[in-house]
Design a protein around this motif. Sequence first.
Motif, mmCIF file in Angstrom:
data_model
loop_
_atom_site.group_PDB
_atom_site.id
_atom_site.type_symbol
_atom_site.label_atom_id
_atom_site.label_comp_id
_atom_site.label_asym_id
_atom_site.label_seq_id
_atom_site.Cartn_x
_atom_site.Cartn_y
_atom_site.Cartn_z
ATOM 1 N N MET A 16 9.368 -0.716 -8.712
ATOM 2 C CA MET A 16 8.413 -2.054 -7.704
ATOM 3 C C MET A 16 9.944 -3.074 -7.685
ATOM 4 S SD MET A 16 5.039 -2.201 -7.005
ATOM 5 C CE MET A 16 4.321 -0.601 -6.867
ATOM 6 N N THR A 17 10.997 -2.478 -8.382
ATOM 7 C CA THR A 17 11.710 -3.950 -7.671
ATOM 8 C C THR A 17 11.880 -3.133 -6.701
ATOM 9 O OG1 THR A 17 13.580 -2.798 -9.397
ATOM 10 C CG2 THR A 17 12.066 -4.208 -10.389
ATOM 11 N N HIS A 18 12.682 -2.373 -6.274
ATOM 12 C CA HIS A 18 13.082 -2.201 -4.982
ATOM 13 C C HIS A 18 12.268 -1.672 -3.724
ATOM 14 C CE1 HIS A 18 16.626 -0.716 -6.824
ATOM 15 N NE2 HIS A 18 15.392 0.077 -8.583
ATOM 16 N N ALA A 19 11.155 -2.744 -3.725
ATOM 17 C CA ALA A 19 9.996 -2.487 -3.091
ATOM 18 C C ALA A 19 10.482 -3.201 -1.268
ATOM 19 C CB ALA A 19 8.749 -3.085 -2.775
ATOM 20 N N SER A 20 10.663 -3.093 -0.157
ATOM 21 C CA SER A 20 11.260 -3.694 0.194
ATOM 22 C C SER A 20 10.898 -4.900 0.545
ATOM 23 C CB SER A 20 11.312 -2.849 2.176
ATOM 24 O OG SER A 20 12.009 -3.501 2.857
ATOM 25 N N LYS A 21 12.040 -5.928 1.252
ATOM 26 C CA LYS A 21 11.483 -7.053 1.715
ATOM 27 C C LYS A 21 11.623 -7.442 3.403
ATOM 28 C CE LYS A 21 10.859 -9.164 -2.783
ATOM 29 N NZ LYS A 21 10.144 -8.608 -3.390
ATOM 30 N N TYR A 22 11.388 -5.613 3.938
ATOM 31 C CA TYR A 22 11.584 -5.679 4.957
ATOM 32 C C TYR A 22 12.704 -6.491 5.496
ATOM 33 C CZ TYR A 22 6.412 -5.275 4.765
ATOM 34 O OH TYR A 22 5.466 -4.597 4.479
ATOM 35 N N PRO A 23 14.648 -5.639 5.514
ATOM 36 C CA PRO A 23 15.342 -5.533 5.867
ATOM 37 C C PRO A 23 15.568 -5.351 7.592
ATOM 38 C CG PRO A 23 14.818 -3.406 4.892
ATOM 39 C CD PRO A 23 14.004 -3.605 4.268
ATOM 40 N N ARG A 30 17.389 3.409 -1.933
ATOM 41 C CA ARG A 30 16.189 2.593 -2.855
ATOM 42 C C ARG A 30 14.978 2.068 -2.435
ATOM 43 N NH1 ARG A 30 17.932 2.713 -8.647
ATOM 44 N NH2 ARG A 30 15.818 3.376 -9.187
ATOM 45 N N GLN A 31 15.502 1.538 -1.199
ATOM 46 C CA GLN A 31 14.374 1.201 -1.085
ATOM 47 C C GLN A 31 12.808 1.654 -0.764
ATOM 48 O OE1 GLN A 31 16.776 -2.084 1.339
ATOM 49 N NE2 GLN A 31 16.131 -3.541 0.663
ATOM 50 N N HIS A 32 11.608 1.145 -0.634
ATOM 51 C CA HIS A 32 10.779 2.112 0.353
ATOM 52 C C HIS A 32 9.680 0.652 1.040
ATOM 53 C CE1 HIS A 32 10.099 1.867 -3.750
ATOM 54 N NE2 HIS A 32 9.031 0.609 -3.778
ATOM 55 N N VAL A 33 9.024 0.896 1.139
ATOM 56 C CA VAL A 33 7.776 0.058 1.684
ATOM 57 C C VAL A 33 6.510 0.939 1.065
ATOM 58 C CG1 VAL A 33 6.499 -0.860 4.104
ATOM 59 C CG2 VAL A 33 8.470 -0.806 3.631
ATOM 60 N N ILE A 34 5.544 -0.268 1.000
ATOM 61 C CA ILE A 34 4.456 0.424 0.425
ATOM 62 C C ILE A 34 2.800 -0.175 1.148
ATOM 63 C CG2 ILE A 34 2.488 -0.532 -1.532
ATOM 64 C CD1 ILE A 34 5.028 -1.393 -2.810
ATOM 65 N N PHE A 35 2.830 1.065 1.675
ATOM 66 C CA PHE A 35 1.141 0.503 2.685
ATOM 67 C C PHE A 35 -0.014 1.279 2.073
ATOM 68 C CE2 PHE A 35 3.498 4.676 3.468
ATOM 69 C CZ PHE A 35 1.964 5.479 4.413
ATOM 70 N N ALA A 36 -0.798 1.064 2.429
ATOM 71 C CA ALA A 36 -2.100 1.682 2.471
ATOM 72 C C ALA A 36 -2.752 1.062 3.366
ATOM 73 C CB ALA A 36 -2.874 0.524 0.991
ATOM 74 N N LEU A 37 -4.399 2.731 3.614
ATOM 75 C CA LEU A 37 -4.895 2.536 4.614
ATOM 76 C C LEU A 37 -6.290 1.280 3.919
ATOM 77 C CD1 LEU A 37 -4.819 5.433 6.255
ATOM 78 C CD2 LEU A 37 -3.917 3.890 7.105
ATOM 79 N N VAL A 38 -7.057 0.328 4.865
ATOM 80 C CA VAL A 38 -7.357 -0.027 3.721
ATOM 81 C C VAL A 38 -9.410 0.234 4.867
ATOM 82 C CG1 VAL A 38 -8.877 -2.649 3.780
ATOM 83 C CG2 VAL A 38 -6.115 -2.238 3.375
ATOM 84 N N VAL A 114 6.345 -7.853 -4.612
ATOM 85 C CA VAL A 114 6.428 -7.664 -2.845
ATOM 86 C C VAL A 114 5.759 -7.830 -2.193
ATOM 87 C CG1 VAL A 114 7.029 -5.532 -4.691
ATOM 88 C CG2 VAL A 114 4.525 -5.585 -3.856
ATOM 89 N N PRO A 115 6.288 -7.786 -1.044
ATOM 90 C CA PRO A 115 4.755 -7.760 0.274
ATOM 91 C C PRO A 115 3.838 -7.306 0.456
ATOM 92 C CG PRO A 115 7.274 -6.401 0.548
ATOM 93 C CD PRO A 115 7.432 -7.422 -0.897
ATOM 94 N N VAL A 116 3.125 -6.843 0.830
ATOM 95 C CA VAL A 116 2.151 -6.457 1.162
ATOM 96 C C VAL A 116 0.997 -7.198 2.094
ATOM 97 C CG1 VAL A 116 -0.792 -5.744 1.047
ATOM 98 C CG2 VAL A 116 1.752 -6.219 -1.005
ATOM 99 N N SER A 117 0.712 -5.777 3.373
ATOM 100 C CA SER A 117 0.466 -6.511 4.158
ATOM 101 C C SER A 117 -0.959 -6.002 4.735
ATOM 102 C CB SER A 117 1.106 -5.907 5.920
ATOM 103 O OG SER A 117 2.737 -6.734 5.249
ATOM 104 N N VAL A 118 -2.127 -6.731 4.977
ATOM 105 C CA VAL A 118 -3.496 -6.181 5.354
ATOM 106 C C VAL A 118 -3.864 -6.306 6.391
ATOM 107 C CG1 VAL A 118 -5.722 -5.940 4.898
ATOM 108 C CG2 VAL A 118 -4.135 -6.327 2.792
ATOM 109 N N LEU A 119 -3.419 -5.077 7.322
ATOM 110 C CA LEU A 119 -3.474 -5.030 8.186
ATOM 111 C C LEU A 119 -4.892 -3.977 9.006
ATOM 112 C CD1 LEU A 119 0.097 -3.375 9.647
ATOM 113 C CD2 LEU A 119 -1.139 -5.939 9.749
ATOM 114 N N PRO A 120 -5.288 -4.114 10.194
ATOM 115 C CA PRO A 120 -6.316 -3.610 10.585
ATOM 116 C C PRO A 120 -6.057 -2.317 11.005
ATOM 117 C CG PRO A 120 -6.051 -5.399 12.467
ATOM 118 C CD PRO A 120 -5.238 -5.804 11.327
ATOM 119 N N PHE A 121 -6.573 -1.209 10.857
ATOM 120 C CA PHE A 121 -6.663 0.053 11.152
ATOM 121 C C PHE A 121 -8.189 -0.019 12.132
ATOM 122 C CE2 PHE A 121 -7.260 4.681 10.033
ATOM 123 C CZ PHE A 121 -6.360 5.302 10.603
ATOM 124 N N ARG A 122 -8.175 0.944 13.026
ATOM 125 C CA ARG A 122 -8.963 0.936 14.491
ATOM 126 C C ARG A 122 -8.823 2.512 14.852
ATOM 127 N NH1 ARG A 122 -11.774 -3.942 15.328
ATOM 128 N NH2 ARG A 122 -10.601 -5.953 14.134
#
Length: 122
Positions: A16-23, A30-38, A114-122
């Motif tokens: 989690m310490t390497h989760a991206s702050k969107y460079p 070691r940076q990465h993005v966490i995403f999920a489909l809602v 860590v940044p989490v964005s919830v975006l619409p999935f259509r």
Amino acid sequence: AVSINAHIRKGALEAMTHASKYPVEEFATRQHVIFALVRDPLERFISSIGQVMGAKGSLKNHLASSLKEKCLKSTSSETLRCVAMHVKEHSFWIELHFNPQVMDISFATMYQDVPVSVLPFR
């Protein structure tokens, strides 16, 4: 001796310490993005009812038989209403499948900043 769960938790917290702050330019190694489909909340709730009331793996839970007895009605709308009222009265904590998706996201990030964005999935 460190338990396996403590080791896994430590590793997850480290990740989690390497989760991206969107460079701005590119990700470091070691940076990465966490995403999920809602899922649509209503579709997810309907699916969770089927899971709780008897899908494989849920038949032995303490809720399946009592919820079937109480809420399996002659129409789907009556069944939905009964289950919704049951969850409202007893909280979503009564069964994992009734947890709101935002709770799952919170657990997945282990409450780290860590940044989490919830975006619409259509």
